[in-house]
Design a protein around this motif. Structure first.
Motif, mmCIF file in Angstrom:
data_model
loop_
_atom_site.group_PDB
_atom_site.id
_atom_site.type_symbol
_atom_site.label_atom_id
_atom_site.label_comp_id
_atom_site.label_asym_id
_atom_site.label_seq_id
_atom_site.Cartn_x
_atom_site.Cartn_y
_atom_site.Cartn_z
ATOM 1 N N GLU A 187 3.302 16.956 -26.859
ATOM 2 C CA GLU A 187 2.648 15.837 -26.176
ATOM 3 C C GLU A 187 1.330 16.311 -25.574
ATOM 4 O O GLU A 187 1.243 17.425 -25.053
ATOM 5 C CB GLU A 187 3.580 15.286 -25.087
ATOM 6 C CG GLU A 187 3.060 14.060 -24.391
ATOM 7 C CD GLU A 187 4.047 13.526 -23.361
ATOM 8 O OE1 GLU A 187 3.644 12.632 -22.574
ATOM 9 O OE2 GLU A 187 5.199 13.990 -23.351
ATOM 10 N N GLU A 188 0.314 15.473 -25.662
ATOM 11 C CA GLU A 188 -1.027 15.869 -25.220
ATOM 12 C C GLU A 188 -0.974 16.502 -23.832
ATOM 13 O O GLU A 188 -0.387 15.944 -22.894
ATOM 14 C CB GLU A 188 -1.945 14.647 -25.210
ATOM 15 C CG GLU A 188 -3.410 15.000 -25.031
ATOM 16 C CD GLU A 188 -4.300 13.777 -25.180
ATOM 17 O OE1 GLU A 188 -5.257 13.828 -25.960
ATOM 18 O OE2 GLU A 188 -4.014 12.758 -24.506
ATOM 19 N N CYS A 189 -1.577 17.682 -23.693
ATOM 20 C CA CYS A 189 -1.480 18.423 -22.444
ATOM 21 C C CYS A 189 -2.783 19.153 -22.142
ATOM 22 O O CYS A 189 -3.698 19.222 -22.967
ATOM 23 C CB CYS A 189 -0.310 19.404 -22.499
ATOM 24 S SG CYS A 189 -0.433 20.619 -23.831
ATOM 25 N N ASN A 211 -6.738 18.463 -29.621
ATOM 26 C CA ASN A 211 -6.022 17.205 -29.415
ATOM 27 C C ASN A 211 -6.110 16.392 -30.701
ATOM 28 O O ASN A 211 -7.189 16.230 -31.272
ATOM 29 C CB ASN A 211 -6.621 16.428 -28.247
ATOM 30 C CG ASN A 211 -6.308 17.072 -26.907
ATOM 31 O OD1 ASN A 211 -5.281 17.732 -26.754
ATOM 32 N ND2 ASN A 211 -7.194 16.890 -25.941
ATOM 33 N N THR A 213 -4.205 13.023 -33.187
ATOM 34 C CA THR A 213 -3.326 11.853 -33.231
ATOM 35 C C THR A 213 -2.384 12.038 -34.405
ATOM 36 O O THR A 213 -2.815 12.135 -35.554
ATOM 37 C CB THR A 213 -4.129 10.554 -33.402
ATOM 38 O OG1 THR A 213 -5.008 10.405 -32.283
ATOM 39 C CG2 THR A 213 -3.198 9.358 -33.464
ATOM 40 N N LYS A 218 -0.826 10.497 -29.420
ATOM 41 C CA LYS A 218 -1.774 11.537 -29.033
ATOM 42 C C LYS A 218 -1.016 12.821 -28.706
ATOM 43 O O LYS A 218 -0.127 12.820 -27.849
ATOM 44 C CB LYS A 218 -2.604 11.079 -27.828
ATOM 45 C CG LYS A 218 -3.555 9.935 -28.139
ATOM 46 C CD LYS A 218 -4.406 9.586 -26.932
ATOM 47 C CE LYS A 218 -5.396 8.484 -27.270
ATOM 48 N NZ LYS A 218 -6.258 8.119 -26.096
ATOM 49 N N MET A 219 -1.393 13.902 -29.379
ATOM 50 C CA MET A 219 -0.694 15.155 -29.217
ATOM 51 C C MET A 219 -1.681 16.310 -29.150
ATOM 52 O O MET A 219 -2.875 16.152 -29.457
ATOM 53 C CB MET A 219 0.309 15.374 -30.365
ATOM 54 C CG MET A 219 1.309 14.248 -30.531
ATOM 55 S SD MET A 219 2.629 14.599 -31.716
ATOM 56 C CE MET A 219 3.658 15.709 -30.730
ATOM 57 N N THR A 220 -1.182 17.466 -28.747
ATOM 58 C CA THR A 220 -1.985 18.686 -28.728
ATOM 59 C C THR A 220 -1.429 19.646 -29.760
ATOM 60 O O THR A 220 -0.240 19.961 -29.744
ATOM 61 C CB THR A 220 -1.962 19.345 -27.339
ATOM 62 O OG1 THR A 220 -2.552 18.450 -26.395
ATOM 63 C CG2 THR A 220 -2.742 20.645 -27.343
ATOM 64 N N ARG A 221 -2.296 20.098 -30.670
ATOM 65 C CA ARG A 221 -1.908 21.031 -31.714
ATOM 66 C C ARG A 221 -2.319 22.458 -31.335
ATOM 67 O O ARG A 221 -3.468 22.685 -30.990
ATOM 68 C CB ARG A 221 -2.553 20.615 -33.042
ATOM 69 C CG ARG A 221 -2.145 21.484 -34.243
ATOM 70 C CD ARG A 221 -3.143 22.593 -34.470
ATOM 71 N NE ARG A 221 -4.434 22.051 -34.879
ATOM 72 C CZ ARG A 221 -5.584 22.593 -34.500
ATOM 73 N NH1 ARG A 221 -5.620 23.628 -33.704
ATOM 74 N NH2 ARG A 221 -6.736 22.047 -34.896
#
Length: 230
Positions: A187-189, A211, A213, A218-221
């Protein structure tokens, strides 16, 4: 007096036994309503059984047809396309190739596995607690059934939901060769959370964060390279 009471109690007992016997026989001999043959005049389009005695055969689809129906759905194709976009970014960074031996941990139904196959990778393994043949096999992400350093690339989008995140990350790391990469999507952080996640990979070095999608979320890779300490 005691004899009178005793006789009264005996009569009550006999009466109770008689009533119970009658009720029992009534229940045994009565035909349950749910087993009465259905009326032929009923609407023929009803899909559900009209009684518990309706044992008409149900259509059973072979696995191949079930998968074909699932994989042709718009929802499935959209999710696969989303994973493809994610992996193409990693390929453009030179961290993923068609000859890469890839592992997808906690792969669910196998969207990411299919995305990698469609990109041209020929050696992709997906694992999950519940298998989804032929894309995903059954395995415990906390205890992967693979030798050390057998994969070039490992991906998971479910590290944050792991029961034991440190063990989960260690297993991803263990099964990837030196200079291979582990990729996780969470999860986006912010920076602090990213550092905590990277810290779970004890034998790897931070490579990149972005960041993204993914499947509409919306996520963080995060990418780490195995074989180097922090």
């Amino acid at each position: 007096m005691e004899r009178h009471v005793q006789r009264l109690l005996n009569r009550v007992s006999v009466a109770s036994i008689t009533v119970a016997t009658i009720i029992f026989l009534f229940l045994v001999l009565q035909t349950p309503k749910t087993c009465i043959p259905s009326n032929s005049a009923e609407k023929p389009h009803l899909k559900f059984p009209t009684s518990t005695c309706d044992f008409s055969p149900r259509q059973h689809l072979p696995l191949e047809k079930k998968n074909a129906r699932l994989w042709s759905s718009r929802s499935w194709q959209n999710q696969v396309s989303s994973y493809t976009s994610l992996f193409l970014q990693i390929r453009h960074m030179g961290l993923l190739h068609n000859h890469s031996k890839a592992l997808c941990v906690s792969a669910g139904a196998g969207h990411e596995v299919m995305a990698l196959f469609q990109m041209g990778l020929v050696d992709v393994t997906g694992v999950e607690l519940v298998d989804s043949p032929p894309l995903v096999s059954r395995a415990d992400p906390h205890n992967l059934p693979f030798f050390d350093r057998v994969f070039d690339f490992s991906y998971s989008g479910h590290l944050a939901e792991a029961l034991f995140p440190a063990r989960f990350a260690a297993e991803m790391e263990r099964t990837v060769r030196r200079d291979g990469v582990c990729v996780v999507a969470v999860e986006e952080c912010g920076e602090e959370e990213v550092r905590e996640i990277v810290g779970l990979f004890k034998k790897s070095k931070f490579v990149d964060v972005a960041n993204v999608t993914l499947t509409g979320t919306k996520m963080t890779r995060i990418i780490v390279r195995v074989g180097a300490s922090h």
